[in-house]
Design an enzyme around this catalytic site. Structure first.
Site, PDB file in Angstrom:
ATOM      1  N   ASP A 160      -4.510   2.412  -4.413  1.00  0.00           N
ATOM      2  CA  ASP A 160      -2.883   2.496  -4.259  1.00  0.00           C
ATOM      3  C   ASP A 160      -2.549   1.221  -3.611  1.00  0.00           C
ATOM      4  OD1 ASP A 160      -4.203   2.819  -1.862  1.00  0.00           O
ATOM      5  OD2 ASP A 160      -2.635   4.156  -1.012  1.00  0.00           O
ATOM      6  N   ASP A 193       0.886  -1.265   0.025  1.00  0.00           N
ATOM      7  CA  ASP A 193       0.042   0.050   0.117  1.00  0.00           C
ATOM      8  C   ASP A 193       0.830   1.070   0.109  1.00  0.00           C
ATOM      9  OD1 ASP A 193      -2.829   1.236   0.609  1.00  0.00           O
ATOM     10  OD2 ASP A 193      -1.436   2.122   1.966  1.00  0.00           O
TER      11      ASP A 193
END
Length: 898
Positions: free
Chosen positions: A530, A486
């Protein structure tokens, strides 16, 4: 459809094309009145009632009158078939009444039966002279009276029938005479019209517009009437043509076909005839004639009109077919598909432009060639067989195959073979649709179905397919590791630099991931936002997987990313789990890697974190806590504590900050963790309302309106539609001035679109509530928020206060915050003051309002009243007060608000 005459006053209902009536309307015979009236006149009411009772079985209407005057009045209102009249009556006697009745022309023949109770020899003669049909002496025999009145009623009905039949016979004679006259006139002009109508359509071309004009013109002249033609064009609406367009008016077809109360039609045409145009079993139009005069359409004209309509319908049908064929030919030439017509042998007999462009330089070189020769050699036999099948079964067939274009390149096509013609001359229509672009699009769609559109990495669908395959192939040997990543603070990048810059960062991270795993046993994926995943197959051990993950992490984070708007250094949180070790299914593998990644993010670890059972236990504990939170709110298991805010310059207590607490077992959960848990579990709404209600109740019980109450708000809570209404309700219920309540919020409140939160807070400020931004200067601090939100205080975060005593750089930063607050005319509160050195430095720098363990720990609600009274004495004993404690003034801009 029947042709005739429609008179506006009589129109058949239920059809948009009214049928026509007979040539002349017949007057229906008059009907005999169903109920006859008997007038009984006598001054003796009882005798009248007896007479009426006697006559009641006759089924007639019986009208009573008590005098001659009443009898005459009754006859003015209705016609009587029989009059029973008493001779001896006071005032006007029966003879005088009969004389007046006879003088009225309408009652000269009405039969009168006289009744008398005196026997005068002259009375009968006088009565008969006045037109009496009988003369009865009282007391009257009931049977005699009943029989005489009955006979007279039957006689009246017989006379009525004779009059009606005579009138009807006379009317029939008149109608026969009129019909003969009309027939004779029609026969005289029929011969002249027949020759003219026989040539109406002979010289007309197949052009539909010319044909329509010729029809209405000729029909109008032949029948001496206005003519309106409506033709239904294929695939479009109706088209109307009028015989007299020079008049500048186009009549409404609905007025011609409408109801008889249509004022426009009644005012224009007295006679309208309508005929549907039917050809080849289909309706092609409607033809209407309208005459302004009252001259009807004769039977001869009706037959002539119907015959003309048959010819007109056939001509219109031919013109429509010609037009459709021309349109089809134009469409066939304009279409992008190649269309060819071939005979039973497969020879091409005709083709469109698209076929010429695809298979030959000129149509002449294509005509006569076999359609089979257009296929590549491998498909020719298949095409020949399908052609034979179409000819033998008369069934359309479609198939995909490869043909050869005129430049020799193979093209994938969908070819449709359709039989056309009859059994004697059967041909086949061949439609060739080029599938080249479709095939290419299918490849693109297939790629997009398994790849991320932004980064071109594998997507979640491809990852799931790969994981499912690995789960089926587990053999207890090598492991498969899933690395879950992430991008840290990615939302801040989007908010600060825009989504285009964020996309550039993701693309570069994806490229670095792809270059770091160059192997057939590894798969890089973007699964949304993301978040990235790298799947490593055939990993010898969990430690080797962690080493591989760290190498990938180093490769991605080693160099900054240069975007158009900024230069960014990517930072990733990375977790890893192994299929065949801790995880046994794809679902467990993804879940465990996700938990490991959050462990790395929470602890801000710059290395790959391997999933362990301890991590799983902690995560499960969070899940359990979220499940417990909802019930805890309902059971009110939370409690409030209050952190004092002190004016360090005077030692006076300034306010109290409300903090929520929750004891779970032996563990005391602080406010930040409770709020985060409620936000992640979707329970911040009810929890926030509980906090506001309880803290305002405790504040009201304290009875210290000179102190400020600071209440913390969650960003999610501020955007709740019911937040402001609940806040105002709690403030009013506890009778607290809104100026006494300060709403504290973090700058996370303004992430994303800040407009809704700013609008709510401005409304709260207009009502009178105070506003404070806590953790000022940390992570999401924005000068823009100070412009759009009228805050009263900024709270210096404890992370700055902790180092303000000895780090010069931090001191300069805090001074800049104090200067900014002074420039924006807002006050400051320092959080987390734990020692005297920090308190002195902050006071000297200009920040007088402070809170922290130096002054007091959070106070339980039940101890609040006593603790507030003892705090001042405690601070004096420890030398914290600089001025007299008797002074109630506070050296801040809030001193005037008290």
């Amino acid at each position: 459809m029947e042709v005739g005459v429609v008179v506006p006053e009589v129109v058949r209902q239920g059809s948009p094309f009214p049928a026509l009536t007979e040539p002349a309307a017949r007057t229906p015979p008059a009907t005999i009145e169903s109920t006859q009236t008997v007038l009984v006149v006598d001054d003796d009411a009882r005798l009248r009632d007896v007479l009426c009772t006697v006559l009641t079985p006759l089924g007639c209407e019986i009208v009573q009158a008590g005098s001659g005057e009443e009898a005459l009045t009754a006859l003015l209102l209705r016609k009587a078939a029989v009059i029973v009249l008493d001779v001896n009556m006071p005032g006007m006697d029966g003879f005088e009444t009969a004389q007046l009745i006879r003088e009225a022309g309408e009652f000269t023949s009405t039969p009168i039966i006289f009744l008398t109770g005196q026997s005068d020899a002259n009375d009968p003669h006088r009565g008969y002279d006045l037109g009496a049909v009988d003369f009865l002496l009282k007391p009257v025999s009931h049977r005699v009276l009943f029989a005489k009145v009955k006979a007279l009623l039957e006689l009246d009905q017989s006379f009525a029938r004779l009059r009606i039949e005579a009138a009807h016979l006379h009317e029939q004679q008149l109608q026969v005479a009129r019909s003969a006259e009309i027939r004779q006139r029609d026969e005289m002009i029929y011969a002249r019209r027949r020759e003219r109508l026989g040539n109406v359509f002979a010289a007309v071309s197949l052009d539909l517009a010319d044909l329509e004009k010729a029809i209405v013109t000729e029909m109008s002249q032949v029948f001496d009437a206005d003519c309106l033609l409506r033709v239904q064009l294929p695939g479009s609406d109706w088209h109307d043509t009028f015989s007299h367009p020079e008049s500048g008016r186009m009549p409404d077809m609905q007025a011609w076909l409408g109801e008889p109360d249509d004022r426009t039609r009644r005012a224009t045409y007295q006679v309208v005839v309508v005929e549907e145009l039917i050809a080849r079993g289909q309706r092609v139009g409607v033809l209407c004639l309208g005459r302004a005069g009252a001259l009807p359409i004769s039977e001869t004209e009706g037959a002539q009109f119907r015959g003309s309509c048959v010819a007109a319908a056939l001509a219109i049908s031919n013109a429509l077919l010609f037009r459709v064929q021309a349109e089809y030919a134009a469409v066939m030439q304009a279409t992008a598909d190649a269309i060819l017509a071939v005979d039973a042998s497969g020879a091409i007999r005709s083709c469109n432009k698209a076929a010429t462009a695809l298979f030959s330089d000129h149509s002449d070189t294509l005509i006569g060639r076999s359609i089979v020769d257009l296929a590549v050699s491998a498909h020719r036999q298949r095409l020949r067989e399908q052609l034979d099948t179409t000819l033998s079964t008369h069934q359309e067939v479609s198939l995909e195959m490869t043909l050869a274009a005129n430049d020799g390149r193979p093209i994938e096509v969908l070819i449709t073979l359709s039989p056309i013609g009859d059994s004697v001359d059967l041909n086949v229509a061949v439609v060739v649709h080029d599938l080249t672009e479709i095939k290419q699009a299918q490849l693109v769609i297939s790629h997009l179905a398994s790849h991320d559109a932004l980064t071109d990495l594998a997507n979640r669908r491809q990852l799931n397919d790969r994981l499912a395959e690995l789960a089926r192939q587990q053999d207890g040997g090598k492991l498969a590791a899933l690395v879950y990543m992430d991008v840290n603070k990615f939302k801040a990048v989007n908010d600060t630099y825009g989504h285009d810059t964020g996309d550039e960062l993701l693309v570069e991270v994806a490229a670095r991931l792809q270059s770091a795993i160059r192997s057939d046993d590894a798969l890089a994926c973007r699964i949304g936002g993301d978040e990235f995943i790298v799947l490593l197959e055939n990993v010898p051990s969990a430690s080797a997987a962690v080493s591989a993950g760290n190498r990938i992490l180093e490769r991605v984070q080693s160099q900054p990313v240069r975007c158009k708007e900024a230069t960014l250094r990517p930072s990733l949180s990375m977790g890893i789990a192994c299929l065949g070790a801790t995880a046994h299914t794809p679902e467990e593998l993804l879940s465990q890697a996700d938990m490991a990644m959050f462990e790395a993010k929470k602890n801000r670890l710059d290395q790959c974190v391997l999933y362990t059972d301890l991590i799983g236990s902690r995560h499960q504990g969070q899940v359990d806590r979220r499940a417990e939170l909802s019930g805890a709110i309902v059971r009110s298991e939370f409690r409030m504590v209050y952190q004092p805010i002190v004016n360090a310059a005077t030692g006076a207590l300034f306010g109290l900050e409300a903090l929520v607490r929750w004891r779970v077992g032996d563990e005391e959960m602080p406010a930040r963790e409770i709020i985060a848990l409620a936000e992640s579990g979707g329970q911040i709404g009810p929890l926030g309302r509980w906090i506001v209600t309880r803290s305002l109740e405790d504040y009201a019980s304290l009875g210290r309106s000179d102190l400020k109450l600071h209440v913390n708000l969650s960003p999610v809570q501020v955007l709740d539609a019911s937040f402001l209404d609940h806040l105002i309700g709690a403030q009013e219920d506890n009778q607290i001035a809104p100026e006494s309540v300060c709403l504290e919020l973090t700058e996370r409140t303004f992430n994303g679109d800040p407009a809704p939160a700013r609008a709510v807070l401005r409304r709260a400020r207009d009502i009178g509530f105070r506003l404070a931004i806590q953790d000022f200067g940390v992570e999401y601090a924005s000068m823009t928020n100070l412009l759009h939100v009228p805050v009263d205080w900024l709270k210096i975060d404890r992370s700055f206060v902790a180092e303000v005593g000895g780090v010069e750089r931090v001191q300069r930063l805090v001074r800049s915050q104090i200067a900014l607050a002074d420039c924006m005319q807002v006050d400051l509160i320092a959080s987390g003051v734990e020692n005297q050195e920090q308190a002195d430095w902050l006071s000297a720098a200009g920040c007088a309002l402070q809170q922290g363990f130096l002054y007091a720990h959070p106070i339980e609600a039940e101890q609040l009243t006593a603790s507030v009274e003892n705090l001042a004495a405690f601070w004096v004993n420890h030398g914290l007060a600089r001025k007299s404690l008797s002074s109630n003034s506070i050296n801040t801009r809030e001193s005037g608000d008290g």
